[in-house]
Design a protein around this motif. Structure first.
Motif, PDB file in Angstrom:
ATOM      1  N   ARG A  29       1.230  -1.204   0.242  1.00  0.00           N
ATOM      2  CA  ARG A  29      -0.002  -0.039   0.163  1.00  0.00           C
ATOM      3  C   ARG A  29       1.101   1.088   0.040  1.00  0.00           C
ATOM      4  O   ARG A  29       0.769   2.307  -0.425  1.00  0.00           O
ATOM      5  CB  ARG A  29      -1.138  -0.156   1.142  1.00  0.00           C
ATOM      6  CG  ARG A  29      -2.129   1.184   1.000  1.00  0.00           C
ATOM      7  CD  ARG A  29      -2.876   0.808   0.204  1.00  0.00           C
ATOM      8  NE  ARG A  29      -4.303   1.952   0.597  1.00  0.00           N
ATOM      9  CZ  ARG A  29      -5.073   2.370  -0.483  1.00  0.00           C
ATOM     10  NH1 ARG A  29      -5.356   1.332  -1.557  1.00  0.00           N
ATOM     11  NH2 ARG A  29      -5.934   2.865   0.020  1.00  0.00           N
ATOM     12  N   ILE A  30       1.695   1.032   0.996  1.00  0.00           N
ATOM     13  CA  ILE A  30       3.066   2.640   1.103  1.00  0.00           C
ATOM     14  C   ILE A  30       3.606   2.411  -0.755  1.00  0.00           C
ATOM     15  O   ILE A  30       3.881   3.745  -1.100  1.00  0.00           O
ATOM     16  CB  ILE A  30       4.084   1.938   2.232  1.00  0.00           C
ATOM     17  CG1 ILE A  30       2.997   2.224   3.378  1.00  0.00           C
ATOM     18  CG2 ILE A  30       4.717   2.996   2.201  1.00  0.00           C
ATOM     19  CD1 ILE A  30       3.942   2.396   4.489  1.00  0.00           C
ATOM     20  N   GLU A  31       3.996   1.607  -0.922  1.00  0.00           N
ATOM     21  CA  GLU A  31       4.470   1.220  -2.378  1.00  0.00           C
ATOM     22  C   GLU A  31       3.800   2.079  -3.827  1.00  0.00           C
ATOM     23  O   GLU A  31       3.587   3.350  -4.115  1.00  0.00           O
ATOM     24  CB  GLU A  31       5.104   0.139  -3.053  1.00  0.00           C
ATOM     25  CG  GLU A  31       6.388  -0.590  -2.087  1.00  0.00           C
ATOM     26  CD  GLU A  31       6.965  -1.797  -2.936  1.00  0.00           C
ATOM     27  OE1 GLU A  31       6.548  -2.110  -3.620  1.00  0.00           O
ATOM     28  OE2 GLU A  31       7.085  -2.630  -2.129  1.00  0.00           O
ATOM     29  N   GLY A  32       2.481   1.344  -3.189  1.00  0.00           N
ATOM     30  CA  GLY A  32       1.373   2.605  -4.684  1.00  0.00           C
ATOM     31  C   GLY A  32       0.982   3.618  -4.154  1.00  0.00           C
ATOM     32  O   GLY A  32       1.023   4.529  -5.110  1.00  0.00           O
ATOM     33  N   LEU A  33       1.360   4.004  -2.622  1.00  0.00           N
ATOM     34  CA  LEU A  33       0.750   6.170  -2.428  1.00  0.00           C
ATOM     35  C   LEU A  33       2.440   6.396  -2.761  1.00  0.00           C
ATOM     36  O   LEU A  33       2.551   7.542  -3.833  1.00  0.00           O
ATOM     37  CB  LEU A  33       0.901   5.520  -1.227  1.00  0.00           C
ATOM     38  CG  LEU A  33      -0.611   5.486  -0.756  1.00  0.00           C
ATOM     39  CD1 LEU A  33      -0.727   5.844   1.225  1.00  0.00           C
ATOM     40  CD2 LEU A  33      -1.258   6.467  -0.873  1.00  0.00           C
ATOM     41  N   MET A  34       3.957   5.944  -2.576  1.00  0.00           N
ATOM     42  CA  MET A  34       5.112   6.891  -3.422  1.00  0.00           C
ATOM     43  C   MET A  34       4.961   6.524  -5.487  1.00  0.00           C
ATOM     44  O   MET A  34       5.187   7.381  -5.491  1.00  0.00           O
ATOM     45  CB  MET A  34       5.956   5.582  -2.901  1.00  0.00           C
ATOM     46  CG  MET A  34       6.075   5.612  -1.370  1.00  0.00           C
ATOM     47  SD  MET A  34       6.513   7.141  -0.760  1.00  0.00           S
ATOM     48  CE  MET A  34       7.940   7.665  -1.171  1.00  0.00           C
ATOM     49  N   SER A  35       4.102   6.000  -5.779  1.00  0.00           N
ATOM     50  CA  SER A  35       4.130   5.443  -7.176  1.00  0.00           C
ATOM     51  C   SER A  35       2.693   6.453  -7.460  1.00  0.00           C
ATOM     52  O   SER A  35       2.830   7.721  -8.091  1.00  0.00           O
ATOM     53  CB  SER A  35       3.791   3.649  -7.709  1.00  0.00           C
ATOM     54  OG  SER A  35       4.263   3.018  -7.065  1.00  0.00           O
ATOM     55  N   ALA A  36       2.015   6.989  -7.174  1.00  0.00           N
ATOM     56  CA  ALA A  36       1.623   8.150  -6.754  1.00  0.00           C
ATOM     57  C   ALA A  36       1.775   9.268  -6.560  1.00  0.00           C
ATOM     58  O   ALA A  36       1.496  10.336  -7.601  1.00  0.00           O
ATOM     59  CB  ALA A  36      -0.142   7.521  -6.048  1.00  0.00           C
ATOM     60  N   ILE A  37       2.420   9.765  -5.971  1.00  0.00           N
ATOM     61  CA  ILE A  37       3.534  10.913  -5.378  1.00  0.00           C
ATOM     62  C   ILE A  37       4.271  11.216  -6.080  1.00  0.00           C
ATOM     63  O   ILE A  37       3.760  11.985  -6.978  1.00  0.00           O
ATOM     64  CB  ILE A  37       4.225  10.631  -3.692  1.00  0.00           C
ATOM     65  CG1 ILE A  37       2.975  10.364  -2.886  1.00  0.00           C
ATOM     66  CG2 ILE A  37       5.089  11.683  -3.626  1.00  0.00           C
ATOM     67  CD1 ILE A  37       3.780  10.311  -1.762  1.00  0.00           C
TER      68      ILE A  37
END
Length: 130
Positions: free
Chosen positions: A119-127
């Motif tokens: 989930r954190i990796e997904g958020l970092m990709s979005a950022i």
């Protein structure tokens, strides 16, 4: 409506906290396997997770209502376990059962940690705009 970092991670943070608490409780049970009159404890993970997610949470809607307890502290209520094979010294810890539950909880902790990491990796990709 602003979306906070905690809300974007869903219940994974609460689940991780509850799994860590359960690991502590099960480890204490194993450590006290030879302590006379020690009562094995455990948590109801499902009920604690529902409470952490806000389901079933009590709310006082008027000033005369009894205020909800301190269940909102993020910790699960400790329950006592009924032994399947009571011991003579009053200890209710069954070491094999505790070790199996500890192992199962460890696997579930690791799975929750992997979900949280994804989930954190997904958020970092979005950022980063990827």
């Amino acid at each position: 409506m602003a979306i906070g970092f905690d809300s974007s991670l869903g219940v994974h943070i609460a689940a991780l906290r509850l799994r860590a608490q359960r690991a502590e409780v099960l480890a204490a049970n194993i450590a006290n396997a030879d302590t006379p009159n020690y009562s094995a404890q455990d948590t109801d993970f499902s009920a604690a997770l529902r409470a952490a997610a806000g389901q079933g949470r009590l709310a006082a809607t008027a000033s005369g209502h009894i205020q909800p307890g301190s269940a909102g502290d993020g910790r699960a209520e400790l329950l006592y376990r009924e032994p399947t094979q009571p011991s003579i010294d009053g200890n209710t810890v069954e070491p094999e059962r505790e070790k199996a539950l500890f192992s199962e909880n460890s696997v579930q902790y690791a799975a929750t940690l992997r979900l949280l990491g994804s989930r954190i990796e997904g958020l970092m990709s979005a950022i980063r705009g990827e």
